[in-house]
Motif scaffolding. Structure first.
Motif, short mmCIF file in Angstrom:
data_model
loop_
_atom_site.label_atom_id
_atom_site.label_comp_id
_atom_site.label_asym_id
_atom_site.label_seq_id
_atom_site.Cartn_x
_atom_site.Cartn_y
_atom_site.Cartn_z
N UNK A 49 0.83 -1.19 0.00
CA UNK A 49 0.00 0.00 0.00
C UNK A 49 0.87 1.25 0.00
N UNK A 50 0.45 2.24 -0.76
CA UNK A 50 1.09 3.56 -0.78
C UNK A 50 0.13 4.54 -0.13
N UNK A 51 0.57 5.21 0.92
CA UNK A 51 -0.22 6.23 1.60
C UNK A 51 0.38 7.59 1.24
N UNK A 52 -0.39 8.44 0.55
CA UNK A 52 0.20 9.70 0.10
C UNK A 52 -0.83 10.81 0.05
N UNK A 69 3.85 6.41 -9.81
CA UNK A 69 4.52 5.76 -10.93
C UNK A 69 5.78 5.05 -10.47
N UNK A 70 6.56 5.70 -9.59
CA UNK A 70 7.78 5.08 -9.09
C UNK A 70 7.50 3.81 -8.31
N UNK A 71 6.47 3.85 -7.46
CA UNK A 71 6.10 2.67 -6.68
C UNK A 71 5.58 1.57 -7.60
N UNK A 72 4.69 1.93 -8.51
CA UNK A 72 4.06 0.93 -9.38
C UNK A 72 5.08 0.25 -10.29
N UNK A 73 6.02 1.02 -10.85
CA UNK A 73 7.02 0.43 -11.73
C UNK A 73 7.91 -0.55 -10.99
N UNK A 119 1.30 -6.04 -6.53
CA UNK A 119 0.27 -5.05 -6.80
C UNK A 119 0.42 -3.86 -5.85
N UNK A 120 0.18 -2.66 -6.38
CA UNK A 120 0.20 -1.46 -5.56
C UNK A 120 -1.22 -1.00 -5.28
N UNK A 121 -1.51 -0.70 -4.01
CA UNK A 121 -2.77 -0.08 -3.61
C UNK A 121 -2.45 1.35 -3.18
N UNK A 122 -3.10 2.32 -3.78
CA UNK A 122 -2.88 3.72 -3.41
C UNK A 122 -4.02 4.20 -2.52
N UNK A 123 -3.68 4.69 -1.34
CA UNK A 123 -4.68 5.18 -0.39
C UNK A 123 -4.45 6.68 -0.19
N UNK A 124 -5.41 7.53 -0.60
CA UNK A 124 -5.26 8.97 -0.33
C UNK A 124 -5.19 9.23 1.17
#
Length: 343
Positions: free
Chosen positions: A72-75, A88-92, A100-105
């Motif tokens: 998970x990416x928290x941003x 993009x950096x995390x996903x690549x 898999x990347x999960x993006x959490x606002x």
């Protein structure tokens, strides 16, 4: 004396976790000889297993070793380009390991912020997290992740940098270098626009500006320091205040490119020629820096590379449990918006 499980029932993984004082997930990692468990905690768990006679079956090992194969990416950031580059950096980097990347606002103003992140952890069961600013400095989030023994890497932390794995640039040094560049051009009255106070980088960049002035024995004038919010509107408002001073600055350094674009807007509206009558500098080197006119002198921070490096660190954390840290380089990029002061 041995520690027995309740009612002499066959001991379970929950018994091991309860007696050892750790989470079930931590016991799972030890059972499957996985990473992210310190040596002393690993030994304590194995000792409890021996004491209560816990013997995981093949099925239990498979269940305990379950991974979601996602992180998970928290941003949160007011600049869409910055958020996109991080994602993009995390996903690549994830794609290279088929993760898999999960993006959490991250809405820092939300009263349910922590509950939202806890819900993500419970529902998605990520194998780890990348924490971007300002989540990387949120004590509540860090405490919850540590309590659950969930691996995480902090991207651009501003406080307690040595507390855990982190990837960052030296924001203070970057602002020092840009201020020094303007001083070397001959400017002595340099305005500075501080970024959003909830981001630790804002204070670091202010410290770099002050440090550069001090090194060259330039008096610090508090009237030349104005508060911004990392957006165009706040940069324009701060520039209006600075340019309205009886003795206005000959250069303005805004601690984001968007705020620097606001400075250019204020200057153009007032008929102040850039860079003839006013030099302008920013921070980021995103698309804004080359879209505006004149093109913007700025600090380049490698946002996508920072996110890639943070994800790589998360996917390869050692078993030692020792914090790791990696610093990437920044660069001062001179362009058409800065020059030596007239006269």
């Amino acid at each position: 004396m041995s520690i027995a499980s309740p009612d002499n029932a066959r001991p379970t993984i929950r018994d091991v976790a309860r007696i050892a004082g750790v989470s079930i997930k931590t016991v799972s990692r030890v059972i499957n000889d996985q990473q992210y468990v310190s040596a002393d905690k690993r030994e304590r768990i194995r000792e409890v297993m021996r004491e209560i006679g816990f013997q995981p079956s093949h099925a239990a090992r498979a269940l305990a070793g379950h991974r979601s194969h996602q992180i998970a990416l928290i941003c949160d950031n007011p600049n869409p380009w910055y958020v996109y580059e991080i994602q993009l950096g995390v996903r690549e980097r994830c794609a290279r390991d088929k993760i898999r990347m999960i993006a959490q606002p991250y809405d820092r103003a939300s009263p349910t912020l922590l509950e939202d992140i806890v819900a993500l952890l419970d529902q998605a069961n990520p194998d780890g997290l990348v924490l971007a600013p300002p989540a990387c400095d949120d004590a509540r989030v860090l405490a919850e992740l540590n309590r659950r023994d969930i691996p995480f890497v902090r991207l651009q932390p501003g406080v307690r940098i040595d507390d855990g794995p982190a990837v960052l640039i030296d924001n203070e040094r970057a602002a020092f270098d840009m201020t020094s560049h303007l001083l070397d051009l001959g400017h002595r009255r340099i305005g500075f626009i501080v970024g959003d106070r909830s981001y630790a980088a804002s204070g670091q960049r202010l410290a770099g500006y002050i440090g550069a002035l001090g090194e060259q024995a330039v008096e610090i004038d508090l009237d030349l320091i104005r508060q911004g919010q990392f957006d165009v509107a706040s940069g324009e408002a701060a520039a209006d205040a600075l340019l309205s001073l009886p003795n206005p600055p000959t250069a303005i350094f805004a601690s984001s490119d968007d705020m620097a674009a606001g400075v250019l807007a204020a200057a153009h509206r007032r008929g102040v020629r850039v860079p003839d009558a006013l030099s302008v500098a920013g921070f980021d080197d995103g698309p804004t820096a080359t879209i505006v006119w004149p093109s913007l002198t700025t600090v380049r921070q490698p946002v996508r590379a920072l996110a890639d490096a943070a994800t790589d660190m998360l996917l390869s954390l050692s078993e030692s449990g020792k914090p790791r840290q990696r610093r990437l380089k920044h660069e001062v990029i001179p362009r058409a918006s800065s020059a030596s002061p007239a006269g």
